[in-house]
Design an enzyme around this catalytic site. Structure first.
Site, PDB file in Angstrom:
ATOM      1  N   GLU A  84      -9.673 -10.863  -7.863  1.00  0.00           N
ATOM      2  CA  GLU A  84      -8.511  -9.561  -7.362  1.00  0.00           C
ATOM      3  C   GLU A  84      -7.305  -9.685  -8.277  1.00  0.00           C
ATOM      4  O   GLU A  84      -6.942  -8.706  -8.847  1.00  0.00           O
ATOM      5  CB  GLU A  84      -8.151  -9.703  -5.830  1.00  0.00           C
ATOM      6  CG  GLU A  84      -9.230  -9.376  -4.742  1.00  0.00           C
ATOM      7  CD  GLU A  84      -8.635  -9.327  -3.396  1.00  0.00           C
ATOM      8  OE1 GLU A  84      -7.621  -9.471  -3.268  1.00  0.00           O
ATOM      9  OE2 GLU A  84      -9.537  -8.909  -2.600  1.00  0.00           O
ATOM     10  N   HIS A 134      -2.067  -5.536   1.405  1.00  0.00           N
ATOM     11  CA  HIS A 134      -3.445  -6.143   1.636  1.00  0.00           C
ATOM     12  C   HIS A 134      -3.166  -7.646   0.968  1.00  0.00           C
ATOM     13  O   HIS A 134      -2.377  -7.875   0.153  1.00  0.00           O
ATOM     14  CB  HIS A 134      -4.276  -5.387   0.464  1.00  0.00           C
ATOM     15  CG  HIS A 134      -5.387  -6.170  -0.009  1.00  0.00           C
ATOM     16  ND1 HIS A 134      -6.692  -6.250   0.982  1.00  0.00           N
ATOM     17  CD2 HIS A 134      -5.760  -7.102  -1.059  1.00  0.00           C
ATOM     18  CE1 HIS A 134      -7.486  -6.937   0.234  1.00  0.00           C
ATOM     19  NE2 HIS A 134      -6.866  -7.456  -1.004  1.00  0.00           N
ATOM     20  N   LYS A 139       0.886  -1.264  -0.151  1.00  0.00           N
ATOM     21  CA  LYS A 139      -0.001   0.050  -0.061  1.00  0.00           C
ATOM     22  C   LYS A 139       0.829   1.306   0.021  1.00  0.00           C
ATOM     23  O   LYS A 139       2.159   1.245   0.394  1.00  0.00           O
ATOM     24  CB  LYS A 139      -0.891  -0.259   0.953  1.00  0.00           C
ATOM     25  CG  LYS A 139      -1.925  -1.205   1.334  1.00  0.00           C
ATOM     26  CD  LYS A 139      -3.038  -1.173   2.270  1.00  0.00           C
ATOM     27  CE  LYS A 139      -4.022  -2.099   2.027  1.00  0.00           C
ATOM     28  NZ  LYS A 139      -4.973  -2.015   3.468  1.00  0.00           N
ATOM     29  N   TYR A 156     -12.571  -2.620  -3.776  1.00  0.00           N
ATOM     30  CA  TYR A 156     -12.878  -2.776  -2.575  1.00  0.00           C
ATOM     31  C   TYR A 156     -14.497  -3.018  -2.403  1.00  0.00           C
ATOM     32  O   TYR A 156     -15.028  -2.718  -1.331  1.00  0.00           O
ATOM     33  CB  TYR A 156     -12.422  -1.870  -1.580  1.00  0.00           C
ATOM     34  CG  TYR A 156     -10.976  -2.108  -1.056  1.00  0.00           C
ATOM     35  CD1 TYR A 156     -10.759  -3.117  -0.427  1.00  0.00           C
ATOM     36  CD2 TYR A 156      -9.949  -0.845  -1.058  1.00  0.00           C
ATOM     37  CE1 TYR A 156      -9.390  -3.354   0.039  1.00  0.00           C
ATOM     38  CE2 TYR A 156      -8.799  -1.255  -0.659  1.00  0.00           C
ATOM     39  CZ  TYR A 156      -8.427  -2.464  -0.067  1.00  0.00           C
ATOM     40  OH  TYR A 156      -7.191  -2.664   0.560  1.00  0.00           O
TER      41      TYR A 156
HETATM   42  P1  CMP Z   1      -7.365  -4.832   3.672  1.00  0.00           P
HETATM   43  O1  CMP Z   1      -6.867  -5.994   4.134  1.00  0.00           O
HETATM   44  O2  CMP Z   1      -6.964  -4.087   2.564  1.00  0.00           O
HETATM   45  O3  CMP Z   1      -8.692  -4.840   3.544  1.00  0.00           O
HETATM   46  C1  CMP Z   1      -9.640  -3.565   3.795  1.00  0.00           C
HETATM   47  C2  CMP Z   1      -9.217  -2.468   4.522  1.00  0.00           C
HETATM   48  O4  CMP Z   1      -9.912  -1.592   5.133  1.00  0.00           O
HETATM   49  C3  CMP Z   1      -8.279  -3.076   5.482  1.00  0.00           C
HETATM   50  O5  CMP Z   1      -6.896  -3.674   5.155  1.00  0.00           O
HETATM   51  C4  CMP Z   1      -7.915  -1.857   6.733  1.00  0.00           C
HETATM   52  O6  CMP Z   1      -6.705  -1.095   5.987  1.00  0.00           O
HETATM   53  C5  CMP Z   1      -9.131  -0.944   6.203  1.00  0.00           C
HETATM   54  N1  CMP Z   1      -9.946  -0.738   7.208  1.00  0.00           N
HETATM   55  C6  CMP Z   1     -10.020   0.661   7.977  1.00  0.00           C
HETATM   56  N2  CMP Z   1     -10.919   0.381   8.799  1.00  0.00           N
HETATM   57  C7  CMP Z   1     -11.120  -0.963   9.078  1.00  0.00           C
HETATM   58  C8  CMP Z   1     -12.084  -1.587  10.129  1.00  0.00           C
HETATM   59  N3  CMP Z   1     -12.807  -1.246  11.111  1.00  0.00           N
HETATM   60  N4  CMP Z   1     -11.898  -2.802  10.082  1.00  0.00           N
HETATM   61  C9  CMP Z   1     -11.427  -3.538   8.943  1.00  0.00           C
HETATM   62  N5  CMP Z   1     -10.582  -2.982   7.920  1.00  0.00           N
HETATM   63  C10 CMP Z   1     -10.696  -1.560   8.241  1.00  0.00           C
END
Ligand code: CMP
Length: 135
Positions: free
Chosen positions: A129, A118, A12, A52
């Site tokens: 994805e 991610h 990221k 997303y």
């Molecule tokens: P990622 O694995 O990229 O998938 C979704 C992303 O949302 C997660 O990582 C976090 O960086 C972001 N995110 C922000 N707030 C939350 C939350 N409360 N719960 C889960 N993901 C969150």
């Protein structure tokens, strides 16, 4: 049981900004995941929203899409035994504060938003994805 899988990994903007690309790639290689494909891209907010979309009803959706489109990212196809789960173990918990020692998010994550990496959460989503970035 083991099975060879492919999964999508994203480095990221917060990690690219801090020049962590090589360190993160070496961590995957050292832990027996191959990097089959890799490219640096900058996506638009609309593309981030599409990527997303499973999170579109979440309160953090807008910030998440703003963030992923805020700077360059590196997208990779990782492959290896049980690669989906393996990658998730190597990343650690979503919130770096809760991630175990030795995981990427513990080592490099700044916050739940700026959590450096991610990874796909299932074999099914990995296919979707990977196609999103590499088809
Ligand atoms: P990622 O694995 O990229 O998938 C979704 C992303 O949302 C997660 O990582 C976090 O960086 C972001 N995110 C922000 N707030 C939350 C939350 N409360 N719960 C889960 N993901 C969150």
């Amino acid at each position: 049981m083991s099975s060879i899988e492919e999964t999508l990994s994203i480095i990221k903007p917060d990690a690219i900004e801090r020049n962590l690309e090589e360190k993160i790639k070496n961590f995957f290689l050292k832990n027996n995941l191959k990097i089959l494909k890799s490219k640096k891209v900058k996506i638009t907010k609309d593309e981030a929203s599409e990527f997303y979309k499973v999170h579109q009803t979440k309160p953090f959706f807008n910030d998440l899409c703003e963030y992923l489109s805020s700077g360059p990212i590196v997208v990779m196809v990782l492959a290896g035994d049980n690669a989906v789960l393996k990658n998730r173990e190597l990343m650690g918990a979503t919130d770096p504060k809760k991630a175990e020692e030795g995981t990427l998010r513990k080592m490099y994550g700044i916050s739940i938003d700026k959590n450096s990496v991610h990874g796909s959460d299932s074999v099914e989503n990995a296919k979707i994805e990977i196609d999103f970035f590499f088809k």
